[in-house]
Design a protein around this motif. Sequence first.
Motif, PDB file in Angstrom:
ATOM      1  N   ASN A  91      25.555 -11.693  21.278  1.00 16.48           N
ATOM      2  CA  ASN A  91      26.153 -12.095  22.553  1.00 16.48           C
ATOM      3  C   ASN A  91      25.730 -13.506  22.956  1.00 16.48           C
ATOM      4  N   VAL A  92      24.467 -13.835  22.742  1.00 20.53           N
ATOM      5  CA  VAL A  92      23.975 -15.178  23.066  1.00 20.53           C
ATOM      6  C   VAL A  92      24.678 -16.214  22.197  1.00 20.53           C
ATOM      7  N   TYR A  93      24.791 -15.932  20.898  1.00 21.22           N
ATOM      8  CA  TYR A  93      25.455 -16.879  20.001  1.00 21.22           C
ATOM      9  C   TYR A  93      26.928 -17.056  20.371  1.00 21.22           C
ATOM     10  N   LYS A  94      27.582 -15.999  20.785  1.00 21.35           N
ATOM     11  CA  LYS A  94      28.981 -16.110  21.215  1.00 21.35           C
ATOM     12  C   LYS A  94      29.100 -17.070  22.400  1.00 21.35           C
ATOM     13  N   ILE A  95      28.212 -16.913  23.356  1.00 22.89           N
ATOM     14  CA  ILE A  95      28.236 -17.786  24.535  1.00 22.89           C
ATOM     15  C   ILE A  95      27.969 -19.234  24.120  1.00 22.89           C
TER      16      ILE A  95
END
Length: 112
Positions: A91-95
């Motif tokens: 999720n962090v990498y997507k953001i």
Amino acid sequence: MSGLSLQQELRGKRKLMNDALNKIKARGKELAKAEHDYRVALRQCYLEELDKGMAVSALRDISRGVPEIADLKFKRDVAESLYKSAQEAINVYKIEVRIIDDEIKREWGTNG
């Protein structure tokens, strides 16, 4: 930041995200195995304690205090935590990818 360095950063984040996706597959299998092992051992413990004459109402608490069962539950909980941390990393990498992508679009919109 230049468009080229943003694109390099974007590639790096995508690689990290892909690595995390691969890792979550492995961690998902580890979690499923740990859950399986815990439940099978807990069931076996229940049956053994019932055979010894233990009251059904006490089975749950007593069985979960057996060191082998407690260890398996601990391993299951650790596997679950690692799985959830991999989910959060994705999720962090997507953001981060979205942010960098937006920066690239702004820069190209300004310069092009």
